[in-house]
Design a protein around this motif. Structure first.
Motif, PDB file in Angstrom:
ATOM      1  N   ALA A 179      -3.495 -38.100  -3.523  1.00  0.00           N
ATOM      2  CA  ALA A 179      -4.177 -39.859  -2.915  1.00  0.00           C
ATOM      3  C   ALA A 179      -5.027 -39.686  -1.955  1.00  0.00           C
ATOM      4  CB  ALA A 179      -3.220 -40.273  -2.656  1.00  0.00           C
ATOM      5  N   ALA A 180      -4.825 -38.153  -0.483  1.00  0.00           N
ATOM      6  CA  ALA A 180      -5.278 -38.234   0.471  1.00  0.00           C
ATOM      7  C   ALA A 180      -7.052 -38.125   0.566  1.00  0.00           C
ATOM      8  CB  ALA A 180      -4.806 -37.236   1.014  1.00  0.00           C
ATOM      9  N   ALA A 181      -6.896 -36.974  -0.535  1.00  0.00           N
ATOM     10  CA  ALA A 181      -8.583 -36.445  -1.244  1.00  0.00           C
ATOM     11  C   ALA A 181      -9.016 -37.329  -1.691  1.00  0.00           C
ATOM     12  CB  ALA A 181      -7.827 -35.247  -1.802  1.00  0.00           C
ATOM     13  N   VAL A 182      -9.000 -38.375  -2.352  1.00  0.00           N
ATOM     14  CA  VAL A 182      -9.609 -39.739  -2.714  1.00  0.00           C
ATOM     15  C   VAL A 182      -9.535 -40.239  -1.831  1.00  0.00           C
ATOM     16  CG1 VAL A 182      -9.085 -41.875  -4.559  1.00  0.00           C
ATOM     17  CG2 VAL A 182      -9.015 -38.997  -5.340  1.00  0.00           C
ATOM     18  N   THR A 183      -8.924 -41.137  -1.282  1.00  0.00           N
ATOM     19  CA  THR A 183      -9.120 -42.127  -0.428  1.00  0.00           C
ATOM     20  C   THR A 183     -10.344 -41.911   0.544  1.00  0.00           C
ATOM     21  OG1 THR A 183      -6.939 -42.447  -0.101  1.00  0.00           O
ATOM     22  CG2 THR A 183      -8.236 -42.845   2.170  1.00  0.00           C
TER      23      THR A 183
ATOM     24  N   LEU B 284     -12.730 -42.820  -6.479  1.00  0.00           N
ATOM     25  CA  LEU B 284     -11.279 -43.429  -7.394  1.00  0.00           C
ATOM     26  C   LEU B 284     -11.117 -43.136  -8.069  1.00  0.00           C
ATOM     27  CD1 LEU B 284     -11.837 -46.946  -5.333  1.00  0.00           C
ATOM     28  CD2 LEU B 284     -10.156 -45.062  -4.450  1.00  0.00           C
ATOM     29  N   SER B 285     -11.814 -43.201  -9.712  1.00  0.00           N
ATOM     30  CA  SER B 285     -11.540 -43.045 -10.785  1.00  0.00           C
ATOM     31  C   SER B 285     -11.128 -41.396 -10.592  1.00  0.00           C
ATOM     32  CB  SER B 285     -12.560 -43.188 -11.451  1.00  0.00           C
ATOM     33  OG  SER B 285     -13.568 -42.044 -11.163  1.00  0.00           O
ATOM     34  N   ARG B 286     -11.424 -40.640  -9.628  1.00  0.00           N
ATOM     35  CA  ARG B 286     -10.144 -39.517 -10.102  1.00  0.00           C
ATOM     36  C   ARG B 286      -8.524 -39.695  -9.415  1.00  0.00           C
ATOM     37  NH1 ARG B 286     -13.324 -34.721  -9.356  1.00  0.00           N
ATOM     38  NH2 ARG B 286     -15.470 -35.296  -9.893  1.00  0.00           N
ATOM     39  N   TYR B 287      -8.278 -40.839  -8.853  1.00  0.00           N
ATOM     40  CA  TYR B 287      -7.141 -41.354  -8.700  1.00  0.00           C
ATOM     41  C   TYR B 287      -6.545 -41.775 -10.099  1.00  0.00           C
ATOM     42  CZ  TYR B 287      -2.339 -41.814  -6.332  1.00  0.00           C
ATOM     43  OH  TYR B 287      -0.987 -41.842  -5.183  1.00  0.00           O
ATOM     44  N   ASP B 288      -6.057 -41.257 -11.529  1.00  0.00           N
ATOM     45  CA  ASP B 288      -6.402 -41.312 -12.800  1.00  0.00           C
ATOM     46  C   ASP B 288      -4.886 -42.309 -13.037  1.00  0.00           C
ATOM     47  OD1 ASP B 288      -5.911 -42.507 -15.047  1.00  0.00           O
ATOM     48  OD2 ASP B 288      -7.693 -41.291 -15.718  1.00  0.00           O
ATOM     49  N   GLY B 289      -4.481 -42.759 -13.306  1.00  0.00           N
ATOM     50  CA  GLY B 289      -2.627 -43.014 -13.902  1.00  0.00           C
ATOM     51  C   GLY B 289      -2.567 -42.621 -14.957  1.00  0.00           C
ATOM     52  N   ASP B 290      -3.702 -42.297 -16.035  1.00  0.00           N
ATOM     53  CA  ASP B 290      -3.252 -42.230 -17.803  1.00  0.00           C
ATOM     54  C   ASP B 290      -3.412 -41.049 -17.791  1.00  0.00           C
ATOM     55  OD1 ASP B 290      -3.857 -44.814 -19.043  1.00  0.00           O
ATOM     56  OD2 ASP B 290      -4.808 -45.578 -18.491  1.00  0.00           O
TER      57      ASP B 290
ATOM     58  N   ILE C 147     -14.031 -32.845  -1.679  1.00  0.00           N
ATOM     59  CA  ILE C 147     -13.471 -33.836  -0.545  1.00  0.00           C
ATOM     60  C   ILE C 147     -12.493 -33.765   0.315  1.00  0.00           C
ATOM     61  CG2 ILE C 147     -15.174 -35.995  -1.757  1.00  0.00           C
ATOM     62  CD1 ILE C 147     -12.462 -37.249  -2.907  1.00  0.00           C
ATOM     63  N   ASP C 148     -12.024 -32.470   0.059  1.00  0.00           N
ATOM     64  CA  ASP C 148     -10.842 -32.187   0.694  1.00  0.00           C
ATOM     65  C   ASP C 148     -10.518 -31.493   1.708  1.00  0.00           C
ATOM     66  OD1 ASP C 148      -7.629 -32.597   0.586  1.00  0.00           O
ATOM     67  OD2 ASP C 148      -8.498 -30.300   0.197  1.00  0.00           O
ATOM     68  N   ARG C 149     -12.010 -31.284   2.935  1.00  0.00           N
ATOM     69  CA  ARG C 149     -11.682 -30.725   4.337  1.00  0.00           C
ATOM     70  C   ARG C 149     -12.107 -31.623   4.749  1.00  0.00           C
ATOM     71  NH1 ARG C 149     -15.232 -29.026   0.302  1.00  0.00           N
ATOM     72  NH2 ARG C 149     -14.868 -26.814   0.089  1.00  0.00           N
ATOM     73  N   PRO C 150     -11.289 -31.748   5.746  1.00  0.00           N
ATOM     74  CA  PRO C 150     -11.780 -32.696   7.591  1.00  0.00           C
ATOM     75  C   PRO C 150     -13.639 -32.418   7.670  1.00  0.00           C
ATOM     76  CG  PRO C 150     -10.291 -31.288   8.042  1.00  0.00           C
ATOM     77  CD  PRO C 150     -10.949 -30.600   6.521  1.00  0.00           C
ATOM     78  N   ARG C 151     -13.623 -34.088   8.298  1.00  0.00           N
ATOM     79  CA  ARG C 151     -15.046 -33.909   8.408  1.00  0.00           C
ATOM     80  C   ARG C 151     -15.086 -33.405  10.077  1.00  0.00           C
ATOM     81  NH1 ARG C 151     -15.705 -40.027   8.390  1.00  0.00           N
ATOM     82  NH2 ARG C 151     -13.656 -40.167   9.927  1.00  0.00           N
TER      83      ARG C 151
END
Length: 379
Positions: A289-293, A305-311, A374-378
């Protein structure tokens, strides 16, 4: 009026973990919780499984001794099935201390945590609280429990299938017990689920859970009756604490995210539908969730946001969702005795060991998050 990048509603383990990870990415993060103290209103037993302890930085001093043995009992309580691992499979945490540690970690990363602030509603980024100044939030993270108000306000899915659970926690006199996890399958005690005693030699957690509409005597009465003669029980060596609350068991919700926010923890249904264990998936989904956000707020690209896929996450639960329906169908002691008899065979014991000592988790940490780029700090 204050403006924040991310408002996290709920300072449980999922909310604080997500806040910490987002703050580390240099986002302006505010966490609110209606509780005035994180040591009140604890609902989880606090069981961490081996995979969680392997993959996450849970401080060792916050955890009790390892538990390697599980005993499964039929309603008669005779001849339990004994499963033993050569590794520590479970450790029970001091959850009040875990929450305090998680809060300090979030604040050290730069998040602001406000307790005693009750969320009222969110609409188009405008968030109102009871008795506190509203804020404008670019994104809202719902970590506000099984009956999430944030989910409803964002138009996301909500949990609809619940167990209700309750437990008694008390200290155990040192050296008087051997660490073990006792599980009783008996619909008279826990309709649709289990009664349990997990004793790590320091504390004993005695609990029951089941479908509310089948608990004619009420959860409090069933818990007290079970605690009176639960297997592995020990006399309290100190104060007794009571816990309880709803447990979502419908699996991870399908619609978890939208441009206004997303859900984590119990609000997302991130609880195993069979074992009702929630700490492992809550941490793993918080990472995703943090990476996607962070990726969405940085790029504005809704495809992130589609990477956070409940299905996709629910696919990991197909077998357990099926077994949950089987559990729900065990409505008499005779049926429970027969179910435990099936587990006595080689295939049954292998199935039980796979569920209780399994290596499966969701989502995987590491490679999947790296693939998001996208999992790196700016900087």
């Amino acid at each position: 009026m204050r403006t924040v990048d991310v408002l996290v509603v709920g300072a449980g383990l999922a909310g604080l973990r997500t806040a910490r990870l987002l703050a580390r990415r240099e986002l302006n993060v505010l966490v609110v919780d209606r509780r005035r103290s994180l040591s009140t209103g604890i609902r989880t037993t606090g069981i961490f499984v081996r995979r969680t302890l392997d993959d996450f930085d849970v401080p060792d001093h916050l955890l009790g001794p390892g538990v390697r043995e599980v005993l499964l009992y039929p309603p008669s309580r005779r001849a339990p099935i004994r499963l033993t691992s050569d590794r520590d499979e479970y450790r029970v945490a001091d959850m009040a201390a875990v929450y305090r540690h998680a809060r300090r970690a979030a604040e050290s990363a730069g998040a602001r945590v406000l307790l005693g602030v009750r969320y009222v509603e969110a609409s188009r980024g405008f968030v109102r609280f009871a008795g506190a100044e509203p804020v404008m939030a670019r994104f809202v993270v719902g970590a506000d429990g099984a009956r999430s108000r944030v989910a409803r306000d964002l138009g996301l899915d909500v949990n609809r299938r619940f167990l209700v659970g309750a437990e008694i926690v008390h200290p155990v006199a040192s050296g008087t017990t051997t660490p073990a996890f006792h599980c009783v399958l008996d619909p008279r005690v826990a309709p649709g689920y289990l009664g349990w005693v997990i004793d790590d030699g320091r504390h004993a957690h005695v609990g029951v859970a089941g479908y509310p509409n089948a608990m004619r005597a009420g959860i409090r009465h069933l818990l007290d009756a079970f605690a009176a003669d639960a297997p592995g029980r020990t006399p309290p060596a100190g104060p007794v604490e009571r816990r309880g609350g709803p447990i979502p068991v419908g699996g991870v919700l399908r619609r978890l995210a939208c441009p206004a926010g997303l859900l984590v923890g119990d609000a997302a249904g991130a609880v195993s539908p069979l074992t009702a264990g929630g700490l492992d998936p809550c941490l793993r989904m918080s990472e995703l969730a943090a990476a996607v956000t962070a990726g969405y707020l940085r790029t504005g690209d809704q495809r992130v946001l589609s990477r956070y896929d409940g299905d996709a996450l629910r696919a990991r639960f197909r077998g357990r969702l099926l077994l949950r329906r089987v559990f729900a169908g065990i409505r008499s002691p005779a049926a429970a005795e027969a179910a435990v008899s099936v587990l006595r065979g080689r295939a049954g014991r292998a199935l039980a060991a796979r569920i209780l000592f399994g290596d499966g988790s969701f989502p995987e940490v590491g490679p999947r998050l790296a693939d998001l780029a996208i999992d790196r700090p700016r900087r």
